[in-house]
Design a protein around this motif. Structure first.
Motif, PDB file in Angstrom:
ATOM      1  N   ASN A  63       4.090  31.677   0.052  1.00 50.45           N
ATOM      2  CA  ASN A  63       4.436  32.896  -0.556  1.00 50.45           C
ATOM      3  C   ASN A  63       5.192  32.864  -1.727  1.00 50.45           C
ATOM      4  O   ASN A  63       5.937  33.743  -2.203  1.00 50.45           O
ATOM      5  N   ALA A  64       4.666  31.927  -2.445  1.00 47.55           N
ATOM      6  CA  ALA A  64       5.084  32.054  -4.039  1.00 47.55           C
ATOM      7  C   ALA A  64       4.413  32.717  -4.917  1.00 47.55           C
ATOM      8  O   ALA A  64       3.486  32.284  -5.831  1.00 47.55           O
ATOM      9  N   PHE A  65       4.421  34.151  -4.778  1.00 47.70           N
ATOM     10  CA  PHE A  65       3.648  35.093  -5.337  1.00 47.70           C
ATOM     11  C   PHE A  65       3.573  35.131  -6.785  1.00 47.70           C
ATOM     12  O   PHE A  65       2.723  35.253  -7.490  1.00 47.70           O
ATOM     13  N   ASN A  66       4.825  35.054  -7.371  1.00 48.33           N
ATOM     14  CA  ASN A  66       4.860  34.902  -8.792  1.00 48.33           C
ATOM     15  C   ASN A  66       4.266  33.817  -9.594  1.00 48.33           C
ATOM     16  O   ASN A  66       3.596  33.775 -10.462  1.00 48.33           O
ATOM     17  N   LEU A  67       4.384  32.648  -8.684  1.00 47.69           N
ATOM     18  CA  LEU A  67       4.014  31.416  -9.096  1.00 47.69           C
ATOM     19  C   LEU A  67       2.252  31.435  -9.196  1.00 47.69           C
ATOM     20  O   LEU A  67       1.430  31.136 -10.084  1.00 47.69           O
ATOM     21  N   ALA A  68       1.755  32.165  -8.128  1.00 51.03           N
ATOM     22  CA  ALA A  68       0.339  32.307  -7.861  1.00 51.03           C
ATOM     23  C   ALA A  68      -0.224  33.178  -8.942  1.00 51.03           C
ATOM     24  O   ALA A  68      -1.103  32.829  -9.697  1.00 51.03           O
ATOM     25  N   GLN A  69       0.393  34.312  -9.322  1.00 51.74           N
ATOM     26  CA  GLN A  69       0.161  35.124 -10.332  1.00 51.74           C
ATOM     27  C   GLN A  69       0.041  34.284 -11.620  1.00 51.74           C
ATOM     28  O   GLN A  69      -0.889  34.583 -12.389  1.00 51.74           O
ATOM     29  N   GLU A  70       0.986  33.515 -12.100  1.00 52.07           N
ATOM     30  CA  GLU A  70       1.110  32.723 -13.357  1.00 52.07           C
ATOM     31  C   GLU A  70      -0.113  31.761 -13.189  1.00 52.07           C
ATOM     32  O   GLU A  70      -0.862  31.702 -14.332  1.00 52.07           O
ATOM     33  N   LEU A  71      -0.437  31.164 -12.152  1.00 50.81           N
ATOM     34  CA  LEU A  71      -1.775  30.126 -12.240  1.00 50.81           C
ATOM     35  C   LEU A  71      -2.879  30.843 -12.424  1.00 50.81           C
ATOM     36  O   LEU A  71      -3.869  30.772 -13.053  1.00 50.81           O
ATOM     37  N   LEU A  72      -2.980  32.196 -11.513  1.00 49.84           N
ATOM     38  CA  LEU A  72      -4.175  33.077 -11.836  1.00 49.84           C
ATOM     39  C   LEU A  72      -4.261  33.549 -13.451  1.00 49.84           C
ATOM     40  O   LEU A  72      -5.348  33.551 -13.919  1.00 49.84           O
ATOM     41  N   ARG A  73      -3.250  33.940 -13.898  1.00 52.61           N
ATOM     42  CA  ARG A  73      -3.198  34.153 -15.388  1.00 52.61           C
ATOM     43  C   ARG A  73      -3.486  33.081 -16.302  1.00 52.61           C
ATOM     44  O   ARG A  73      -4.256  33.280 -17.238  1.00 52.61           O
ATOM     45  N   ARG A  74      -3.609  32.012 -15.812  1.00 56.22           N
ATOM     46  CA  ARG A  74      -3.848  30.714 -16.619  1.00 56.22           C
ATOM     47  C   ARG A  74      -5.249  30.173 -16.090  1.00 56.22           C
ATOM     48  O   ARG A  74      -5.371  29.121 -16.212  1.00 56.22           O
ATOM     49  N   ASP A  75      -6.110  30.968 -15.350  1.00 57.03           N
ATOM     50  CA  ASP A  75      -7.276  30.808 -15.149  1.00 57.03           C
ATOM     51  C   ASP A  75      -7.419  29.668 -13.862  1.00 57.03           C
ATOM     52  O   ASP A  75      -8.387  28.911 -13.988  1.00 57.03           O
ATOM     53  N   ALA A  76      -6.618  29.574 -12.737  1.00 60.63           N
ATOM     54  CA  ALA A  76      -6.819  28.982 -11.706  1.00 60.63           C
ATOM     55  C   ALA A  76      -8.214  29.338 -11.173  1.00 60.63           C
ATOM     56  O   ALA A  76      -8.293  30.622 -11.116  1.00 60.63           O
ATOM     57  N   ASN A  77      -8.661  28.407 -10.677  1.00 62.57           N
ATOM     58  CA  ASN A  77     -10.255  28.580 -10.103  1.00 62.57           C
ATOM     59  C   ASN A  77     -10.141  29.208  -8.585  1.00 62.57           C
ATOM     60  O   ASN A  77      -9.806  28.240  -7.933  1.00 62.57           O
ATOM     61  N   ILE A  78     -10.101  30.354  -8.347  1.00 62.31           N
ATOM     62  CA  ILE A  78     -10.322  30.862  -7.082  1.00 62.31           C
ATOM     63  C   ILE A  78     -11.497  30.402  -6.102  1.00 62.31           C
ATOM     64  O   ILE A  78     -11.599  30.557  -4.931  1.00 62.31           O
ATOM     65  N   HIS A  79     -12.178  29.972  -6.668  1.00 59.66           N
ATOM     66  CA  HIS A  79     -13.699  29.405  -6.013  1.00 59.66           C
ATOM     67  C   HIS A  79     -13.479  27.853  -5.700  1.00 59.66           C
ATOM     68  O   HIS A  79     -14.504  27.319  -5.239  1.00 59.66           O
ATOM     69  N   TYR A  80     -12.553  27.070  -6.201  1.00 58.69           N
ATOM     70  CA  TYR A  80     -12.528  25.935  -5.989  1.00 58.69           C
ATOM     71  C   TYR A  80     -12.462  25.533  -4.500  1.00 58.69           C
ATOM     72  O   TYR A  80     -11.480  26.222  -3.822  1.00 58.69           O
ATOM     73  N   THR A  81     -13.035  24.741  -4.054  1.00 58.12           N
ATOM     74  CA  THR A  81     -13.314  24.403  -2.435  1.00 58.12           C
ATOM     75  C   THR A  81     -12.725  22.990  -2.041  1.00 58.12           C
ATOM     76  O   THR A  81     -12.811  22.182  -2.867  1.00 58.12           O
ATOM     77  N   CYS A  82     -12.209  23.067  -0.968  1.00 59.92           N
ATOM     78  CA  CYS A  82     -11.842  21.824  -0.438  1.00 59.92           C
ATOM     79  C   CYS A  82     -11.931  21.738   1.096  1.00 59.92           C
ATOM     80  O   CYS A  82     -12.231  22.992   1.681  1.00 59.92           O
ATOM     81  N   PHE A  83     -11.777  20.692   1.816  1.00 59.87           N
ATOM     82  CA  PHE A  83     -11.832  20.638   3.222  1.00 59.87           C
ATOM     83  C   PHE A  83     -10.661  20.892   3.717  1.00 59.87           C
ATOM     84  O   PHE A  83     -10.347  21.288   4.703  1.00 59.87           O
TER      85      PHE A  83
END
Length: 128
Positions: A66-86
């Motif tokens: 629930n670190a939503f501000n941090l998540a927004q910052e990572l998204l602004r910096r082009d975090a890959n929402i399609h990155y996959t992992c097991f």
């Protein structure tokens, strides 16, 4: 590029987390200034030590904590929402799964706000 490696709290034998993972896991959310500095110093926003590691991204860890501000910052910096992992936290899935897939699979209380942060991201709308 700097590689800041931290012990993975879900597998004590591995030191494959970055400082971004640690911040996300601790739920650092009110001031993301240090996170910006870490990224500007050279830590990749998706923070994968090697391409062979099956490792959740800091974005997924931030959303699960629930670190939503941090998540927004990572998204602004082009975090890959399609990155996959097991694996993510204590969940290991049969097939590699995206950030959204892990949030759905966790079926945890509070998943709806997490998914809103991800789905309200302009990158998600453009990619599909």
């Amino acid at each position: 590029m700097f590689i800041w490696i931290v012990r993975n709290p879900f597998d004590g034998s591995r030191t494959n987390w970055s400082a971004l993972h640690a911040f996300a896991y601790a739920g650092h959310d009110s001031d993301v200034t240090l996170v910006r500095k870490i990224i500007e110093a050279g830590i990749e926003v998706d923070a994968q030590p090697t391409e062979l590691d099956d490792l959740e991204t800091p974005l997924l860890v931030a959303l699960k904590n629930n670190a939503f501000n941090l998540a927004q910052e990572l998204l602004r910096r082009d975090a890959n929402i399609h990155y996959t992992c097991f694996s993510s936290s204590f969940i290991t899935l049969e097939h590699p799964t995206t950030v959204l897939g892990h949030l759905v699979a966790s079926a945890a209380r509070g998943s709806i706000p997490r998914m809103r942060v991800l789905l309200n991201n302009p990158q998600a709308a453009q990619d599909h």
